[in-house]
Structures are given as C-alpha cells and as structure tokens.
Design an enzyme around this catalytic site. Structure first.
Site, PDB file in Angstrom:
ATOM      1  CB  SER A 133      -3.117  -2.551  -6.449  1.00  0.00           C
ATOM      2  OG  SER A 133      -2.678  -1.528  -7.595  1.00  0.00           O
ATOM      3  CD  GLU A 248       0.266   0.239 -14.550  1.00  0.00           C
ATOM      4  OE1 GLU A 248       1.594  -0.357 -14.078  1.00  0.00           O
ATOM      5  OE2 GLU A 248      -0.577   0.514 -14.619  1.00  0.00           O
TER       6      GLU A 248
HETATM    7  C1  LIG Z   1      -9.008   1.150 -13.667  1.00  0.00           C
HETATM    8  C2  LIG Z   1      -8.230   0.329 -13.387  1.00  0.00           C
HETATM    9  C3  LIG Z   1      -7.499  -0.373 -13.763  1.00  0.00           C
HETATM   10  C4  LIG Z   1      -6.592  -1.182 -12.714  1.00  0.00           C
HETATM   11  N1  LIG Z   1      -5.759  -2.705 -12.683  1.00  0.00           N
HETATM   12  C5  LIG Z   1      -4.818  -3.061 -11.973  1.00  0.00           C
HETATM   13  C6  LIG Z   1      -4.017  -3.682 -12.482  1.00  0.00           C
HETATM   14  O1  LIG Z   1      -4.185  -4.470 -13.075  1.00  0.00           O
HETATM   15  N2  LIG Z   1      -3.155  -4.179 -11.210  1.00  0.00           N
HETATM   16  C7  LIG Z   1      -3.047  -3.429 -10.470  1.00  0.00           C
HETATM   17  O2  LIG Z   1      -1.965  -3.998  -9.786  1.00  0.00           O
HETATM   18  N3  LIG Z   1      -3.579  -2.597  -9.878  1.00  0.00           N
HETATM   19  C8  LIG Z   1      -4.744  -1.867 -10.649  1.00  0.00           C
HETATM   20  N4  LIG Z   1      -5.234  -1.478 -10.442  1.00  0.00           N
HETATM   21  C9  LIG Z   1      -4.856   0.025  -9.345  1.00  0.00           C
HETATM   22  C10 LIG Z   1      -4.425   1.543  -9.131  1.00  0.00           C
HETATM   23  O3  LIG Z   1      -2.609   0.454  -9.358  1.00  0.00           O
HETATM   24  C11 LIG Z   1      -4.236   1.127  -7.887  1.00  0.00           C
HETATM   25  O4  LIG Z   1      -5.858   2.276  -7.748  1.00  0.00           O
HETATM   26  C12 LIG Z   1      -3.543   3.526  -7.983  1.00  0.00           C
HETATM   27  O5  LIG Z   1      -2.446   2.964  -7.659  1.00  0.00           O
HETATM   28  C13 LIG Z   1      -4.693   3.560  -6.717  1.00  0.00           C
HETATM   29  O6  LIG Z   1      -4.180   2.879  -5.066  1.00  0.00           O
HETATM   30  P1  LIG Z   1      -5.524   3.082  -4.506  1.00  0.00           P
HETATM   31  O7  LIG Z   1      -6.340   2.735  -5.462  1.00  0.00           O
HETATM   32  O8  LIG Z   1      -5.414   1.875  -3.125  1.00  0.00           O
HETATM   33  O9  LIG Z   1      -5.123   4.307  -4.007  1.00  0.00           O
HETATM   34  P2  LIG Z   1      -4.795   5.365  -2.323  1.00  0.00           P
HETATM   35  O10 LIG Z   1      -3.573   4.991  -2.712  1.00  0.00           O
HETATM   36  O11 LIG Z   1      -5.315   4.209  -1.586  1.00  0.00           O
HETATM   37  O12 LIG Z   1      -5.032   6.596  -2.779  1.00  0.00           O
HETATM   38  C14 LIG Z   1      -6.113   7.594  -3.134  1.00  0.00           C
HETATM   39  C15 LIG Z   1      -6.216   8.285  -2.779  1.00  0.00           C
HETATM   40  O13 LIG Z   1      -5.388   9.046  -1.786  1.00  0.00           O
HETATM   41  C16 LIG Z   1      -4.287   9.828  -3.064  1.00  0.00           C
HETATM   42  N5  LIG Z   1      -3.092   9.856  -2.160  1.00  0.00           N
HETATM   43  C17 LIG Z   1      -2.390   8.681  -1.548  1.00  0.00           C
HETATM   44  N6  LIG Z   1      -1.723   8.902  -1.157  1.00  0.00           N
HETATM   45  C18 LIG Z   1      -1.514  10.606  -2.078  1.00  0.00           C
HETATM   46  C19 LIG Z   1       0.201  11.105  -1.656  1.00  0.00           C
HETATM   47  N7  LIG Z   1       1.154  10.462  -1.155  1.00  0.00           N
HETATM   48  N8  LIG Z   1      -0.019  12.393  -2.127  1.00  0.00           N
HETATM   49  C20 LIG Z   1      -1.463  13.080  -2.397  1.00  0.00           C
HETATM   50  N9  LIG Z   1      -1.943  12.234  -2.741  1.00  0.00           N
HETATM   51  C21 LIG Z   1      -1.963  11.000  -1.995  1.00  0.00           C
HETATM   52  C22 LIG Z   1      -4.519   9.488  -4.197  1.00  0.00           C
HETATM   53  O14 LIG Z   1      -3.989   9.699  -5.613  1.00  0.00           O
HETATM   54  C23 LIG Z   1      -6.031   9.128  -4.397  1.00  0.00           C
HETATM   55  O15 LIG Z   1      -7.039   9.915  -4.509  1.00  0.00           O
HETATM   56  C24 LIG Z   1      -6.286  -0.432 -11.242  1.00  0.00           C
HETATM   57  C25 LIG Z   1      -6.985   0.759 -10.772  1.00  0.00           C
HETATM   58  C26 LIG Z   1      -8.056   1.435 -11.686  1.00  0.00           C
HETATM   59  C27 LIG Z   1      -8.620   2.286 -11.633  1.00  0.00           C
END
Ligand SMILES: Cc1cc2nc3c(=O)[nH]c(=O)nc-3n(C[C@H](O)[C@H](O)[C@H](O)COP(=O)(O)OP(=O)(O)OC[C@H]3O[C@@H](n4cnc5c(N)ncnc54)[C@H](O)[C@@H]3O)c2cc1C
Length: 401
Positions: A133, A248
């Site tokens: 991410s 995962e």
């Molecule tokens: C506790 C925790 C641990 C993590 N650990 C890691 C890690 O070790 N390594 C790593 O690489 N990542 C990690 N992550 C990151 C995680 O994979 C991302 O947070 C996740 O993929 C969501 O991406 P974002 O936070 O950028 O949210 P966004 O993609 O910006 O999404 C924001 C909101 O919009 C919604 N949304 C986005 N696109 C769509 C769509 N097309 N249709 C409907 N809804 C949508 C999402 O569901 C969400 O509610 C971790 C996250 C958490 C919370």
C-alpha cells in the site's frame, strides 16, 4: 495423507506438549493480534513462542523439509492450529510471513531464495513486512508509484509505502514497485524481496485509535538492493501480488474450519460477559433481546465453520475455488466486529474505561477489540472491495466501474 491413528497420536502428543510449554502471561500488556505488536518486549515474547513451537517440530507443515519445514502435511497443520486456538495460545508473530510470504516464495522463488529465506522465516529469526500500500494506492493497488531503477549491481528503490505492519521489526519486506513507467499500470510492476537494513530506508510509526502502534510508513531514498532480490520475472509483479493477496485473504487456506473454533472461543467469552454483567439488577444473559443477538452470532459462527468445511472439499468448490474463502474473510471479519460491538453495548459506560484502568471489565479487552476490529475489515481488501469481487466474479453482476 497421514494415517488416522498416527494423526490421533500426533494430536495427543501436541496437546501434552502445549500444556507443558505454553508460556505464562507476562507482566506487560500483550497485543491482541500480530497487527498491534509495538514494543521490543511484546516482540520478544511472541517470537520466543514461535521459535519454541518450531524447534519442537510443530510448525512448518506446509514447507518441504529441504527448506527447513516439516514436509507438506496439511492434516498435522490443522490439528496444531485447532489445538492452539482452543488453548488460546499466543499467536506467531511472523504470521504474515508464515501465511502469505512463505507460500509466495515457494511458488515463485528460485532455489537459492527458498534455501536462504524459508527456515529463518519459520523460526521467527527474520521478521517480514508487506510493502504494497501507498498513499493513494490501497484498493487501487496497481496505481502505486514507488520506483525501482536498474543499476549495475541490481536496483535502487525510491518512494513511500504506508500502513506497513511490523516494518519497525522487519528484516525483509515483500515490496511491489514500478520498474517500467511507460508500460500499462499492471505490466510495469515487479515484486522484490527487499532487505530492510539497506541504506536510505526510514521507518516512521503510525499510531492507531487504541493508542497502540504496530504499523508504519516507510520511505525509500535511492535504497540499493542486489539483483537476486527480484522474485519471479521483471514485469510479473502484478500476478505475483495477486497470488500473495489470495493467501492473505485466506483463499488458499484449507484450515478455515479450524479458525472457526477460535470464533466459538471468542463467543464463549462474550456469553460469559453476558452472565457476569448486570442490567436493571439482572444478568444481561437473561434479557431476551441480548439472548436473541447471542444466538444469531452463534448460528453465524457455526455457518462460517460449515463454509470452511465446504471450502476444503474440492468437488464442491471446483467451479469457483475462490468464492467461499473470500466470503469467509468478509463474513468472519465483520462477525468479529459485531461480537466486540455487542460486548461494548453490554458494558455500557464501562466500555469507556481503557485497558490501563484497574476498573475496566476484562482488563479493557472489549473496547480495544472493537477498535482493532476495523483493521480486519480493511487489511487484505476492504469489505466493499470484497463485495465487489464476489458480486462481479461469483454472482456475475455487471462491473462496478
Ligand atoms: C490494520 C491494517 C494493517 C495493514 N497492514 C498493511 C501492510 O502490512 N502492508 C500493506 O501493504 N498494507 C497494509 N494495510 C493497508 C490495506 O491493505 C489498505 O488500507 C486497504 O487496501 C485499503 O486501502 P486504502 O486504505 O488506501 O483505502 P482506499 O482504497 O482509499 O478506500 C477508502 C474507502 O473507499 C472504499 N472504496 C475504494 N474503492 C472502492 C470501489 N471501487 N468500490 C467501492 N468502495 C471502494 C474502500 O472500501 C474504503 O472504504 C493495512 C491496513 C490496516 C487497516
């Protein structure tokens, strides 16, 4: 396939070993999952436990012996996981590495990568983190911008990863980076096994709403790495990342049946809370509305267990092998959240007491679990994204965009 008598004997041996070797609770607060490991003490406690289980011969049943595993014996793995869940034993701190890094390396790694990396990963000697991410590249992962540029010796990485669980303890990172900015966004990505002690790496902690750490942002400033850090072929990163994400999300995990025993253990603790907590002079467990909600959660936990059993029967899932495991990740993470939410509702104002407050019921476990539960519904694909995938690829609905 292990002989049933041999398996029963193995189970009895492991249970006896577990009863004799399970570590005593420490004097400091323990994290609830591997996502919240913050201090060196917490890391040492959980790492020692992983080492002890590995050294006793009970960890690594999905890795061949040639690479430090115990040979591929899924039945033994299931027996061990069920016993650990039932005993509420401490978790393995290298969970991310065991569950999704190791199978990815086994699938795509060279002989040298497998021989070098798998044994220390299993023993917990080398901790792994996942650098997928980025700011503005979470759900839309393929739009990531961290660059890997070829040099005479290998590659140089520059960019910014975020939400990187355990990066502050990690020796290695599975890193997805752009190697060809001119190719389309999927074809331009490559997958690396990056050494975190490389120059130019800065790990900065991020604090969660519980006040705990555990994840970080990681910045790379022309950080060098040798050529043999590339996993698979250059430009193949997207496909390899999809394989990692499949692991995962538990999509290739036949042991989701055993995980349901962990759900039932959690529910038993909730029932115990309902029996101990008074509302209007009577235990909450005698209130018909709460009883109904507890029964619903119990039925759902049983259904998740049956889904796990079904996903282990190949003939039942051959048409859509990923459907049930994806549904299980979605449903189980939301179920966990509702259990913790109901506990907080039962506790009323006491749910506002933090883990540090001596008056907090169950040492503040429930409000902490409720806040931490949001991570489970986000990491590895948010609930919305999983619903989209299930809608499009399982139900055949039109694409969302
Ligand atoms: C506790 C925790 C641990 C993590 N650990 C890691 C890690 O070790 N390594 C790593 O690489 N990542 C990690 N992550 C990151 C995680 O994979 C991302 O947070 C996740 O993929 C969501 O991406 P974002 O936070 O950028 O949210 P966004 O993609 O910006 O999404 C924001 C909101 O919009 C919604 N949304 C986005 N696109 C769509 C769509 N097309 N249709 C409907 N809804 C949508 C999402 O569901 C969400 O509610 C971790 C996250 C958490 C919370």
């Amino acid at each position: 396939m292990t002989d049933p008598d041999e398996l029963t004997q193995f189970g009895a041996e492991f249970s006896a070993w577990l009863a004799a070797n399970r570590p005593a609770p420490p004097s400091f607060k323990l994290p609830q999952t591997f996502l919240e490991v913050e201090s060196a003490d917490q890391m040492a406690y959980h790492r020692d436990w992983q080492r002890k289980v590995y050294d006793a011969g009970y960890l690594g049943f999905d890795v061949p012996e040639a690479y430090g595993g115990r040979g591929i014996e899924p039945e033994k793995k299931r027996v061990v996981e069920a016993a650990l869940a039932q005993a509420r034993a401490p978790f393995f701190v290298n969970f991310l590495a065991l569950t999704w890094v190791a199978p990815t390396i086994l699938t795509f790694g060279t002989e040298a990568q497998k021989s070098r990396l798998l044994a220390p990963l299993l023993r917990g000697d080398e901790i792994w983190c996942q650098g997928f991410s980025e700011p503005n590249a979470g759900s839309d992962l393929a739009s990531l911008r961290t660059r890997a540029v070829k040099t005479a010796e290998g590659w140089e990485i520059s960019g910014h990863k975020v939400w990187t669980t355990l990066a502050h303890f990690a020796k290695w990172m599975i890193l997805l980076a752009r190697t060809d900015p001119d190719a389309n966004k999927y074809a331009g990505l490559s997958y690396f096994l990056f050494p975190m002690d490389a120059p130019g790496v800065s790990v900065q902690p991020l604090i969660k709403m519980t006040g705990e750490g555990g994840f970080n942002q990681v910045l790379f400033d022309r950080s060098p790495m040798p050529r043999d850090c590339l996993l698979g072929e250059e430009g193949q990163g997207w496909n390899i990342a999809l394989t990692t994400l499949m692991f995962e999300r538990g999509a290739a995990d036949s042991s989701s049946r055993e995980r349901s025993s962990a759900l039932l253990e959690q529910l038993k603790r909730l029932v115990s809370l309902a029996q101990r907590t008074q509302r209007n002079g009577r235990p909450i467990a005698s209130d018909p509305v709460f009883r109904d909600r507890l029964a619903t959660l119990w039925i759902e936990a049983a259904a998740i267990g049956f889904s796990g059993t079904r996903s282990g029967v190949s003939d039942l899932v051959k048409e859509r092998p990923l459907a049930l495991p994806l549904m299980n990740k979605l449903v189980a993470s939301e179920w966990n959240q509702r259990v913790a939410e109901l506990a907080c509702e039962m506790l009323g104002p006491d749910a506002a007491l933090s883990a540090e407050d001596a008056r907090a019921p169950d040492r503040g476990e429930w409000p902490r679990a409720f806040m931490n539960s949001f991570g489970m519904t986000i990491g590895g694909g948010t609930s919305e994204i999983l619903r989209n995938i299930i809608g499009e690829r399982v139900l055949g609905l039109p694409k969302s965009k």
